[in-house]
Write a protein that holds these residues in place. Sequence first.
Motif, PDB file in Angstrom:
ATOM      1  N   ASN A  67       7.598  10.631 -41.901  1.00 60.20           N
ATOM      2  CA  ASN A  67       9.056  10.498 -41.764  1.00 60.20           C
ATOM      3  C   ASN A  67       9.685  10.189 -43.112  1.00 60.20           C
ATOM      4  O   ASN A  67       9.187   9.340 -43.851  1.00 60.20           O
ATOM      5  CB  ASN A  67       9.392   9.342 -40.805  1.00 60.20           C
ATOM      6  CG  ASN A  67       8.942   9.637 -39.386  1.00 60.20           C
ATOM      7  OD1 ASN A  67       9.580  10.415 -38.677  1.00 60.20           O
ATOM      8  ND2 ASN A  67       7.833   9.037 -38.977  1.00 60.20           N
ATOM      9  N   GLU A  85       9.291  14.819 -41.814  1.00 62.28           N
ATOM     10  CA  GLU A  85      10.215  14.744 -40.678  1.00 62.28           C
ATOM     11  C   GLU A  85      11.540  14.126 -41.115  1.00 62.28           C
ATOM     12  O   GLU A  85      11.568  13.044 -41.685  1.00 62.28           O
ATOM     13  CB  GLU A  85       9.623  13.887 -39.549  1.00 62.28           C
ATOM     14  CG  GLU A  85       8.347  14.446 -38.977  1.00 62.28           C
ATOM     15  CD  GLU A  85       7.937  13.756 -37.676  1.00 62.28           C
ATOM     16  OE1 GLU A  85       8.668  12.870 -37.196  1.00 62.28           O
ATOM     17  OE2 GLU A  85       6.869  14.124 -37.144  1.00 62.28           O
ATOM     18  N   GLU A 140       1.228  11.658 -36.677  1.00 65.46           N
ATOM     19  CA  GLU A 140       2.449  11.213 -37.353  1.00 65.46           C
ATOM     20  C   GLU A 140       2.195   9.806 -37.874  1.00 65.46           C
ATOM     21  O   GLU A 140       1.708   8.935 -37.142  1.00 65.46           O
ATOM     22  CB  GLU A 140       3.639  11.193 -36.381  1.00 65.46           C
ATOM     23  CG  GLU A 140       4.916  10.648 -37.041  1.00 65.46           C
ATOM     24  CD  GLU A 140       6.147  10.693 -36.152  1.00 65.46           C
ATOM     25  OE1 GLU A 140       6.051  11.034 -34.958  1.00 65.46           O
ATOM     26  OE2 GLU A 140       7.243  10.363 -36.675  1.00 65.46           O
ATOM     27  N   ASP A 168      13.527  15.985 -36.755  1.00 68.95           N
ATOM     28  CA  ASP A 168      13.039  14.968 -35.809  1.00 68.95           C
ATOM     29  C   ASP A 168      14.149  14.579 -34.844  1.00 68.95           C
ATOM     30  O   ASP A 168      15.333  14.717 -35.163  1.00 68.95           O
ATOM     31  CB  ASP A 168      12.609  13.748 -36.633  1.00 68.95           C
ATOM     32  CG  ASP A 168      11.669  12.808 -35.888  1.00 68.95           C
ATOM     33  OD1 ASP A 168      11.353  13.062 -34.715  1.00 68.95           O
ATOM     34  OD2 ASP A 168      11.248  11.816 -36.511  1.00 68.95           O
ATOM     35  N   ASN A 205       2.227  14.330 -40.322  1.00 69.08           N
ATOM     36  CA  ASN A 205       3.687  14.296 -40.368  1.00 69.08           C
ATOM     37  C   ASN A 205       4.126  12.956 -40.939  1.00 69.08           C
ATOM     38  O   ASN A 205       3.615  11.912 -40.525  1.00 69.08           O
ATOM     39  CB  ASN A 205       4.265  14.464 -38.954  1.00 69.08           C
ATOM     40  CG  ASN A 205       4.252  15.901 -38.486  1.00 69.08           C
ATOM     41  OD1 ASN A 205       3.340  16.657 -38.810  1.00 69.08           O
ATOM     42  ND2 ASN A 205       5.262  16.283 -37.714  1.00 69.08           N
ATOM     43  N   LYS A 242      11.269  18.632 -33.391  1.00 64.63           N
ATOM     44  CA  LYS A 242      10.653  17.685 -32.463  1.00 64.63           C
ATOM     45  C   LYS A 242      11.692  17.298 -31.421  1.00 64.63           C
ATOM     46  O   LYS A 242      12.717  16.697 -31.747  1.00 64.63           O
ATOM     47  CB  LYS A 242      10.143  16.469 -33.225  1.00 64.63           C
ATOM     48  CG  LYS A 242       9.050  16.868 -34.235  1.00 64.63           C
ATOM     49  CD  LYS A 242       8.370  15.673 -34.850  1.00 64.63           C
ATOM     50  CE  LYS A 242       7.377  15.058 -33.883  1.00 64.63           C
ATOM     51  NZ  LYS A 242       6.628  13.949 -34.534  1.00 64.63           N
TER      52      LYS A 242
END
Length: 274
Positions: free
Chosen positions: A115, A147, A60, A176, A113, A197
Amino acid sequence: DMAMYAAKALPGTAALHYDADMAATSVGAELQDAIRDDQLFLLFQPIVTLDEGHRVLGAEALVRWNHPVHGTLAPAAFLPLAERTGLIVPLGRWVLRTSLRQLADWPAGTLLNINISPRDLREPDFATALSALLDEYGVAAAQITLEITESMPVVAGESFTMLDELRALGVKLALDDFGTGSSPLSLLHDVPLDEVKLDRAFTQADPDGRVSVAAGVAHLAEALKLHVVAEGVETPQQAERLRELGYRAAQGYHFARPMPAADFEALLPVEARA
Ligand code: C2E
Ligand code: MG
Ligand code: MG
Ligand code: MG
């Protein structure tokens, strides 16, 4: 020395409580410069399998600000301001470009990943811009999972349209911080998700029943055929419990902290790096 990447509060953000406009103007201007002048950088936290091998599945990307005076700042110190001022949009574009440029340097197929902000989903050109970046850097859409945090209300009509556009590009979508928001469970099948997640509040088991939330989410994910990742795993006991509950993938300080790109690259399988 990972201590240098630890979270810090941004001195001056406290002033936002007293004079929001003024502080937003000066810190906002600094952040604008920071985006333009590449004072931001990315760390990468491995996502690993929960079996014995703890194989690296991907990473991530997590943004940091190397502030000229205050040193390395964690997102909590500047993302709220970025959200309020709209700077989250150029910041998010910087994160996308930098992430894809980085991926282009890593073995084909490395998964990342990234965000994004609910605000990105309301930018009509978001999918087009992402598609152009994928082309520019020669990255496959399937390498990317976007995410979207459950802790902010995502879902206006135009956001659904954008989620469909993104899905059509071939990128994956993850919800997320699952369990922290106030989304109805119906969101899980209204939004075209690939992954959830589990928020670390539920990973970090305690006697008050949170561990049963982790179990419930594992069942839900299985029923809905969603990939599930447990966040914030800090101890071997937590890792073992999650594995017993059926979790196959996790992230957390127990396995690895967010790290510079070169350190993450060194964890990739040798044959993949050749
Ligand atoms: P997140 O997406 O839920 O990311 C996980 C956060 O938990 C990261 O904090 C990570 O450093 C931290 N973490 C990982 N393992 C552990 C653990 O075992 N224990 C604990 N206590 N924490 C752990 P970080 O990097 O400070 O980021 C905070 C949040 O800021 C992220 O939460 C995400 O919502 C947001 N964020 C970070 N980078 C970006 C970005 O590039 N764009 C956007 N829009 N948001 C970002
Ligand atoms: Mg995240
Ligand atoms: Mg999270
Ligand atoms: Mg979180």
